[in-house]
Design a protein around this motif. Sequence first.
Motif, PDB file in Angstrom:
ATOM      1  N   LEU A  97       0.884  -1.216  -0.096  1.00 33.68           N
ATOM      2  CA  LEU A  97      -0.092   0.027   0.057  1.00 33.68           C
ATOM      3  C   LEU A  97       0.824   1.247  -0.011  1.00 33.68           C
ATOM      4  O   LEU A  97       1.608   1.297   0.922  1.00 33.68           O
ATOM      5  N   PRO A  98       0.898   2.171  -1.147  1.00 32.77           N
ATOM      6  CA  PRO A  98       1.693   3.295  -1.010  1.00 32.77           C
ATOM      7  C   PRO A  98       1.443   4.299  -0.329  1.00 32.77           C
ATOM      8  O   PRO A  98       1.391   5.404  -0.744  1.00 32.77           O
ATOM      9  N   VAL A  99       1.541   4.389   0.937  1.00 36.44           N
ATOM     10  CA  VAL A  99       1.734   5.190   1.802  1.00 36.44           C
ATOM     11  C   VAL A  99       2.670   5.054   3.051  1.00 36.44           C
ATOM     12  O   VAL A  99       2.476   4.284   4.133  1.00 36.44           O
ATOM     13  N   PHE A 100       3.865   5.431   2.853  1.00 39.62           N
ATOM     14  CA  PHE A 100       4.924   5.320   3.782  1.00 39.62           C
ATOM     15  C   PHE A 100       6.038   6.258   3.579  1.00 39.62           C
ATOM     16  O   PHE A 100       6.264   6.792   2.568  1.00 39.62           O
ATOM     17  N   SER A 101       6.859   6.296   4.800  1.00 40.89           N
ATOM     18  CA  SER A 101       7.755   7.539   4.711  1.00 40.89           C
ATOM     19  C   SER A 101       8.967   7.258   5.736  1.00 40.89           C
ATOM     20  O   SER A 101       9.043   6.376   6.454  1.00 40.89           O
ATOM     21  N   VAL A 102      10.001   8.365   5.548  1.00 46.32           N
ATOM     22  CA  VAL A 102      10.988   8.362   6.294  1.00 46.32           C
ATOM     23  C   VAL A 102      10.870   9.703   7.286  1.00 46.32           C
ATOM     24  O   VAL A 102      10.591  10.655   6.693  1.00 46.32           O
ATOM     25  N   SER A 103      11.097   9.480   8.692  1.00 49.26           N
ATOM     26  CA  SER A 103      11.029  10.488   9.679  1.00 49.26           C
ATOM     27  C   SER A 103      12.122  10.928  10.352  1.00 49.26           C
ATOM     28  O   SER A 103      12.528   9.688  10.831  1.00 49.26           O
ATOM     29  N   ILE A 104      12.552  11.834  10.205  1.00 56.97           N
ATOM     30  CA  ILE A 104      13.689  12.246  10.983  1.00 56.97           C
ATOM     31  C   ILE A 104      13.702  13.503  11.611  1.00 56.97           C
ATOM     32  O   ILE A 104      13.252  14.808  11.011  1.00 56.97           O
ATOM     33  N   ALA A 105      13.849  13.913  13.122  1.00 55.61           N
ATOM     34  CA  ALA A 105      13.806  14.917  13.828  1.00 55.61           C
ATOM     35  C   ALA A 105      15.031  15.178  14.570  1.00 55.61           C
ATOM     36  O   ALA A 105      15.910  14.106  14.887  1.00 55.61           O
ATOM     37  N   LEU A 106      15.314  16.465  14.877  1.00 56.21           N
ATOM     38  CA  LEU A 106      16.437  16.742  15.732  1.00 56.21           C
ATOM     39  C   LEU A 106      15.801  17.418  16.882  1.00 56.21           C
ATOM     40  O   LEU A 106      15.218  18.505  16.797  1.00 56.21           O
ATOM     41  N   GLN A 107      16.486  17.058  18.097  1.00 55.85           N
ATOM     42  CA  GLN A 107      16.228  17.706  19.464  1.00 55.85           C
ATOM     43  C   GLN A 107      17.502  18.385  20.046  1.00 55.85           C
ATOM     44  O   GLN A 107      18.625  17.762  19.588  1.00 55.85           O
ATOM     45  N   GLU A 108      17.177  19.502  20.508  1.00 58.27           N
ATOM     46  CA  GLU A 108      18.220  20.163  21.001  1.00 58.27           C
ATOM     47  C   GLU A 108      18.021  20.700  22.467  1.00 58.27           C
ATOM     48  O   GLU A 108      16.926  21.315  22.708  1.00 58.27           O
ATOM     49  N   TYR A 109      18.558  19.888  23.601  1.00 59.85           N
ATOM     50  CA  TYR A 109      18.399  20.286  24.923  1.00 59.85           C
ATOM     51  C   TYR A 109      16.857  20.004  25.112  1.00 59.85           C
ATOM     52  O   TYR A 109      16.034  20.741  25.858  1.00 59.85           O
ATOM     53  N   GLY A 110      16.219  18.863  24.385  1.00 62.36           N
ATOM     54  CA  GLY A 110      15.098  18.268  24.816  1.00 62.36           C
ATOM     55  C   GLY A 110      13.923  18.920  23.900  1.00 62.36           C
ATOM     56  O   GLY A 110      12.677  18.587  23.929  1.00 62.36           O
ATOM     57  N   GLU A 111      14.353  20.072  22.973  1.00 65.59           N
ATOM     58  CA  GLU A 111      13.359  20.680  22.242  1.00 65.59           C
ATOM     59  C   GLU A 111      13.529  20.250  21.012  1.00 65.59           C
ATOM     60  O   GLU A 111      14.396  20.370  20.130  1.00 65.59           O
ATOM     61  N   LEU A 112      12.242  20.066  20.265  1.00 66.40           N
ATOM     62  CA  LEU A 112      12.353  19.478  18.673  1.00 66.40           C
ATOM     63  C   LEU A 112      12.592  20.916  17.983  1.00 66.40           C
ATOM     64  O   LEU A 112      11.745  21.780  17.990  1.00 66.40           O
ATOM     65  N   VAL A 113      13.660  20.810  17.172  1.00 68.13           N
ATOM     66  CA  VAL A 113      14.005  22.004  16.598  1.00 68.13           C
ATOM     67  C   VAL A 113      14.144  21.914  15.037  1.00 68.13           C
ATOM     68  O   VAL A 113      14.237  22.756  14.213  1.00 68.13           O
ATOM     69  N   SER A 114      14.111  20.714  14.506  1.00 73.33           N
ATOM     70  CA  SER A 114      14.114  20.478  12.860  1.00 73.33           C
ATOM     71  C   SER A 114      13.307  19.019  12.753  1.00 73.33           C
ATOM     72  O   SER A 114      13.332  18.279  13.489  1.00 73.33           O
ATOM     73  N   GLY A 115      12.585  19.196  11.489  1.00 71.51           N
ATOM     74  CA  GLY A 115      11.841  17.869  11.030  1.00 71.51           C
ATOM     75  C   GLY A 115      11.703  17.625   9.687  1.00 71.51           C
ATOM     76  O   GLY A 115      11.773  18.723   9.139  1.00 71.51           O
ATOM     77  N   VAL A 116      12.043  16.476   9.434  1.00 68.49           N
ATOM     78  CA  VAL A 116      11.918  16.154   7.813  1.00 68.49           C
ATOM     79  C   VAL A 116      11.246  14.845   7.785  1.00 68.49           C
ATOM     80  O   VAL A 116      11.319  13.740   8.379  1.00 68.49           O
ATOM     81  N   VAL A 117       9.995  14.946   7.066  1.00 62.51           N
ATOM     82  CA  VAL A 117       9.227  13.710   6.733  1.00 62.51           C
ATOM     83  C   VAL A 117       9.225  13.519   5.040  1.00 62.51           C
ATOM     84  O   VAL A 117       8.845  14.317   4.464  1.00 62.51           O
TER      85      VAL A 117
END
Length: 263
Positions: A97-117
């Motif tokens: 089924l063609p719905v899937f992804s790569v997910s990468i996030a960056l935390q800095e001192y516990g805060e989410l500061v960057s995200g790529v899907v």
Amino acid sequence: MPLEQITNRVIEIAKQAGQFIRQERLSFSSAKVEYKGLNDMVSYVDKTAEEMIVAGLEKILPEAGFITEEQTKNKIADRYNWIIDPLDGTTNFIHGLPVFSVSIALQEYGELVSGVVYEINQDECFYAWKGAPAYLNGQEIKVSNCPTINNSLIATGFPYYDFTKQPQYIELFTYLMKNCHGLRRLGSAAVDLAYTAAGRFDSYYEYNLNAWDAAAGIVIVKQAGGHVVNFSGGDEVLETRELLATNGKMTEEMLSAIAQYFK
């Protein structure tokens, strides 16, 4: 290194992993599937993609720690931590089924500061970093302007191994089914969040999510002008494993519905 530069490098890594996943799907056999738990599947594709991602990210921030779904590397660092789902929507992938992804996030001192899907099948890369807009393939995106549940399209996720809250979930689901334009369940939390950020969905809710399912999408929704809270309206989303993402205009109405039916 500036967050914009970091995010651009992460986009390259996500797309490389996505290309590998897309190629493997062409010859993938269900005989290669392993089970981590009830309805919780994994294959060599998830594991290899995660190894590729970790190797690439280590070159960007060598000091960073990792929170990864497939346990390639799990070590918490003081300042930076990557949160990775190499293949969000594994069940979809396995069944073709063609719905899937790569997910990468960056935390800095516990805060989410960057995200790529990166939604692999549509070749759509959603991304954002703190202090900047959210983007889809280079074009700025924003959440929708839908004001109420009655006019909305809502996404959700179904529980697949912890069914203790299923009766409450069904009650809420039934109410929303009767009062919105439609409910959708795509099977990738990262894509659900990215689509909410892009205004395709007006709201998305799910419980029992892991950090790697949601972290990148949370950044993108927030930078697109949306709200992300737990079912009590608080900011502790990853901690409580309850997530409500909205365009901002529907937050209170959705929280009210959740409080009434999902107790």
